[in-house]
Every structure is written in C-alpha cells, then in structure tokens.
Design a protein around this motif. Structure first.
Motif, short mmCIF file in Angstrom:
data_model
loop_
_atom_site.label_atom_id
_atom_site.label_comp_id
_atom_site.label_asym_id
_atom_site.label_seq_id
_atom_site.Cartn_x
_atom_site.Cartn_y
_atom_site.Cartn_z
N LEU A 1 4.04 30.77 -10.29
CA LEU A 1 3.50 31.34 -11.52
C LEU A 1 4.59 31.26 -12.58
N ASP A 2 4.36 30.43 -13.59
CA ASP A 2 5.32 30.29 -14.68
C ASP A 2 4.77 31.04 -15.89
N LYS A 3 5.23 32.24 -16.08
CA LYS A 3 4.72 33.09 -17.17
C LYS A 3 5.20 32.63 -18.54
N ARG A 4 6.16 31.72 -18.56
CA ARG A 4 6.68 31.24 -19.85
C ARG A 4 5.65 30.40 -20.59
N ILE A 5 4.66 29.84 -19.84
CA ILE A 5 3.73 28.93 -20.49
C ILE A 5 2.32 29.54 -20.58
N LEU A 6 2.18 30.82 -20.22
CA LEU A 6 0.87 31.47 -20.30
C LEU A 6 0.54 31.83 -21.73
N ASP B 1 5.27 16.77 -13.20
CA ASP B 1 4.70 17.87 -13.98
C ASP B 1 4.71 19.19 -13.21
N ASP B 2 5.18 19.19 -11.94
CA ASP B 2 5.38 20.43 -11.19
C ASP B 2 6.82 20.92 -11.29
N MET B 3 7.69 20.05 -11.77
CA MET B 3 9.10 20.41 -11.84
C MET B 3 9.31 21.56 -12.81
N LEU B 4 10.04 22.55 -12.36
CA LEU B 4 10.39 23.70 -13.20
C LEU B 4 11.80 23.48 -13.76
N ILE B 5 11.95 23.68 -15.04
CA ILE B 5 13.29 23.65 -15.63
C ILE B 5 13.68 25.10 -15.90
N ILE B 6 14.61 25.60 -15.09
CA ILE B 6 15.02 27.01 -15.16
C ILE B 6 16.50 27.06 -15.51
N ARG B 7 16.79 27.65 -16.65
CA ARG B 7 18.17 27.72 -17.15
C ARG B 7 18.82 26.32 -17.16
N GLY B 8 18.01 25.34 -17.52
CA GLY B 8 18.53 23.97 -17.65
C GLY B 8 18.63 23.20 -16.36
N VAL B 9 18.20 23.80 -15.24
CA VAL B 9 18.29 23.15 -13.92
C VAL B 9 16.89 22.74 -13.47
N ASN B 10 16.75 21.51 -12.94
CA ASN B 10 15.47 21.04 -12.41
C ASN B 10 15.24 21.63 -11.03
N VAL B 11 14.13 22.33 -10.87
CA VAL B 11 13.80 22.98 -9.60
C VAL B 11 12.42 22.53 -9.15
N PHE B 12 12.33 22.09 -7.88
CA PHE B 12 11.05 21.72 -7.30
C PHE B 12 10.66 22.75 -6.24
N PRO B 13 9.39 23.18 -6.22
CA PRO B 13 8.96 24.12 -5.16
C PRO B 13 9.25 23.60 -3.76
N SER B 14 9.20 22.29 -3.55
CA SER B 14 9.47 21.74 -2.22
C SER B 14 10.89 22.04 -1.75
N VAL C 1 13.01 36.67 -20.29
CA VAL C 1 13.30 38.01 -20.79
C VAL C 1 14.55 37.92 -21.66
N ASP C 2 14.46 38.40 -22.90
CA ASP C 2 15.59 38.36 -23.84
C ASP C 2 16.16 36.94 -23.96
N ASN C 3 15.25 35.96 -24.07
CA ASN C 3 15.63 34.55 -24.25
C ASN C 3 16.35 33.95 -23.04
N THR C 4 16.24 34.61 -21.88
CA THR C 4 16.86 34.09 -20.65
C THR C 4 15.79 33.93 -19.58
N ASP C 5 15.81 32.80 -18.88
CA ASP C 5 14.85 32.57 -17.81
C ASP C 5 15.13 33.50 -16.64
N THR C 6 14.07 34.10 -16.08
CA THR C 6 14.16 34.84 -14.83
C THR C 6 13.51 34.00 -13.73
N PHE C 7 14.01 34.13 -12.52
CA PHE C 7 13.61 33.26 -11.42
C PHE C 7 13.54 34.09 -10.15
N GLN C 8 12.32 34.53 -9.80
CA GLN C 8 12.14 35.38 -8.62
C GLN C 8 11.42 34.60 -7.52
N ILE C 9 11.88 34.75 -6.29
CA ILE C 9 11.21 34.15 -5.14
C ILE C 9 10.90 35.24 -4.13
N ASP C 10 9.61 35.44 -3.85
CA ASP C 10 9.20 36.34 -2.78
C ASP C 10 9.18 35.56 -1.48
#
Length: 432
Positions: free
Chosen positions: A427-432, A327-340, A363-372
């Motif tokens: 922070l996944d703003k898609r589910i807020l 349940d921590d796995m992020l699906i970003i543009r169809g790719v499974n991404v884990f914070p680890s 944004v505009d139906n496309t996932d954005t993925f920023q890492i600080d």
C-alpha cells in the motif's frame, strides 16, 4: 519429456528463419487490419516492406497497456468479430479492463503453450490436475484447463476459493498436480495442515504456479509444505495467458516458446535493446496470433534472457527469475525497492511465515517505510525481549539487502490477510 521436439529443440538458425517468416506475416496483418498499428507505423515512416528479417523488429513501434485501454473494447482486433470465439479481460481494479480476443487458431496456440509446460514438469495423460486459478474473464483457469486437456490429462476445474472443498476433492480425487497462484498454494498448504488430513494421504507431486512474481525461497517453502516439485508457468493476458513459457525439470530458467512469442530485453528508460544476458524490461511480439496480435508489447517485467542450450535438451530461450515489474518498483528515500526482495529475506528466516505487508507513506516530506511480518506460532511470545530480538534480526537483514532500514512491525500469527488469487503486498499512500 518434450511435447513438441521440433519447435522446442530447433537450432538457433532455424528458429530465426521461422521467426522472420512469422514476423513478416503478422506485420502485414496488423498494418492492413488494425488502424492503430497502421497509424503508428506510418508515423515512423515504416511499411511492411521494411521488415525483411527478425532483426528488423527494432524498427517497429512499442505497445503499452494504456494503448489497450484507449482502444477498448475491440479497437486492436485484427480479425472480424465473426472469427473471435472467446473474449478474456484483465483483472485490473481501476479503469477499463484490458480486453483480448481469440480466434479458434489462437486458442489452439494457447493450449499448445500450456501443454509444453505441463509435459516439461513431468505430467502426462495419466495425471489429474486441480486447476485452482480463477475461471471466467481471468485467463488463468481456462488456460490451464485447456492445456491439461490438450495432453490428455484429467481436469478438476475448481477455480479459486471454497478452500475446504478444494482440500476435500484434492484428497478424494487424487490430484497429482495443483495449478494456482503461489500465494494461494501457500494458503492451501496452511489449510491442509489445519484440516488434520495427513499430507502423506495426498497424491500431489507437481505445482504449476504463476500469475504473480515469486522467489526461490517461496519455491522451497511450497515444496516443503506440499511435498511437491514447484514449477513456474509464465504468461500474461495481453500476449495469450499462462503458457507463454514454463520451467523444465532442470528449474534453471523459464523456457519461452519463442516460435509463437518473440522476446526482447530493452532498457526500460531508453527502450534500446540491451546486451545479451543483461537485465532489462521484457518485450513480446506475438508471431502467430490472429485475433489481437501484439507488436513489441512492454510487459514491465524485469528479467534477462539466456540463449544457451539447456541441460534438458531444449534450445528454447530461457528467462531468468523476474525481479519485479518496473511499475511495481517502489522508490523510497531515493532507493529502488522491489517487494520480491522483502519476500526473499522473510522466507530466509525460519521464525517468520511467508506473509508480509508493506506500507509506504510520506510524513513531513520524508518517506516512511513499514513492513508487517508475521511470526510462526511456535515462535510467538509476549516476552518483549524476544520480540525485540526478532525485530532487530529481520530489520538488519532487510537493510543489508534493500539498502535502507524499514520500520518492522512483528504481528501475531494469521493476522495478515491471506490471498485466494493474486496477493496484495503493498500500500503506497503517497499516490492515493
């Protein structure tokens, strides 16, 4: 060293026999004492008589976190409140917390599990353990505390926070071990460096870190900065707390105390058992818990199990590093991404501090993925070409590991918030 050689080194056949006896007992207990489980079993057409061996565990229903919330606060208890001597609750930030009740026997089982871990790390009754997990309803503090007392060690019951006093007492009292989350240990390491007290003046040699996933790269970082050997301690509130399992001196997997907590690995989608050694979702059944037994509880942790005898002599099954939570796995543009995965890459690169923050949006139906990512002070520069080169370096490495290209933002030293408990990295703003 081994705390309980009989249980930790039991043959596989003997362990199966013991697990069978204990499973039959706990199924009888929940069937007759917990209406939730009786109803679940009746819906499946199962009675306790259908459970004849540990292999029959697959006939039993699963339990999930929402079941605990739906039965808040005491609906899953299998003992009367007159026998419940302590209550703990999860640190969840939304909705009702998960409440767990312990009988006196349950507290004994819990401290036994932690004691096995501490002895496996090389601690003895002559050691001083600074417990910097949070005390209170969170299980970390009191769990590590009771386990230390069980082996006869000395406890410094610090809890989390108050970092300057943490450092002072760690130094003045001569703590040999630190028990806290890995992210807080990292914060303490920075604070010690800034305090001006030479690390050589501290007596720390062992870290017992858990309550959040952490990587091998994080282990190396902590070992180098604190001059210790860093060990994993595993647990979760719903099952017991810290001490469900821990590493040994070989650091080749986390031994699970399967005489008390029976582990399975299932496919997180089909819920069918996977082949031995294959990765899947970890599921636990408590075999000796009286107050609030859990039957096939889905942890959401993704890992695998190794049943080969360890070089340390223990036969207790070993759990591999937890990749993340389903349940921590992020699906970003169809790719499974884990914070680890992100953490592991950042810790590989010497220019960056082990602090990062992931922001996902749409944004505009496309996932954005920023890492600080935060630069170490010695690498920080206001020269644009140097910053661009570093940004390209970390972006290319992340893309090769994750499979998609993030928008990497390099930030100033100490600009990402530090954690004094469980670190928040996403922070996944898609589910807020």
């Amino acid at each position: 060293m081994i705390w309980n050689e009989t249980m930790e080194c039991m043959s596989r056949d003997e362990m199966r026999k013991l697990q069978t006896i204990r499973l039959k007992r706990v199924v009888e207990r929940v069937y007759h004492n917990t209406p939730f489980y009786r109803k679940k079993m009746q819906e499946l057409g199962i009675t306790p008589d259908d459970i004849r061996s540990i292999e029959d565990i697959v006939k039993l229903p699963f339990t999930v976190k929402t079941d605990l919330r739906d039965n808040y606060p005491f609906g899953l208890m299998a003992s009367p409140m007159s026998e419940i001597v302590r209550l703990h609750a999860s640190s969840g930030t939304t909705g009702k917390p998960i409440v767990v009740g312990y009988t006196r026997n349950d507290l004994g089982v819990w401290s036994e599990g932690v004691a096995r871990c501490l002895i496996a790390y090389g601690l003895t009754k002559n050691d001083i353990v600074q417990v910097s997990y949070g005390y209170g309803l969170f299980t970390g503090g009191l769990g590590a505390h009771d386990g230390t007392e069980k082996i006869g060690g000395t406890v410094i019951p610090m809890s989390s926070g108050n970092t300057q006093k943490q450092i002072q007492l760690m130094h003045d009292f001569g703590a040999n071990a630190l028990a806290c989350t890995p992210s807080y240990a990292l914060f303490l390491a920075e604070a010690i460096r800034e305090s001006g007290i030479p690390i050589e003046e501290f007596k720390l040699r062992i870290g017992a870190f858990g309550a959040e996933p952490w990587t091998e790269n994080m282990r190396r970082e902590l070992e180098e900065k604190l001059r210790i050997k860093a060990y994993d301690i595993y647990g979760l509130t719903e099952i017991s707390g810290p001490g469900v399992g821990g590493e040994c001196e070989c650091q080749d997997g986390t031994h699970l105390w399967e005489d008390h907590f029976y582990p399975e690995i299932v496919d997180p989608v089909t819920l069918e058992p996977v082949e031995p050694g294959k990765q899947g979702e970890l599921v636990f059944t408590t075999l000796t818990k009286d107050g609030m037994p859990m039957i096939r509880y889905r942890t959401r942790d993704l890992t695998h199990l190794n049943y080969e005898k360890c070089r340390c002599g223990r036969t207790a099954v070993r759990m591999g590093r937890i990749l993340g939570r389903s349940d921590d796995m992020l699906i970003i543009r169809g790719v499974n991404v884990f914070p680890s995965q992100v953490e592991s890459v950042i810790l590989e690169l010497p220019e960056f501090e082990p602090h990062y923050f992931i922001t996902v949006d749409r944004v505009d139906n496309t996932d954005t993925f920023q890492i600080d990512v935060e630069l170490r002070p010695e690498y920080y520069s206001d020269e644009i070409n140097k910053v661009v080169a570093l940004r390209n370096k970390v972006t290319q490495r992340l893309q090769s590991v994750i499979g998609i290209s993030p928008d990497v933002k390099i930030v100033e030293p100490r600009s990402i918030e530090r954690s004094q408990g469980k670190a928040k990295h996403v922070l996944d703003k898609r589910i807020l």
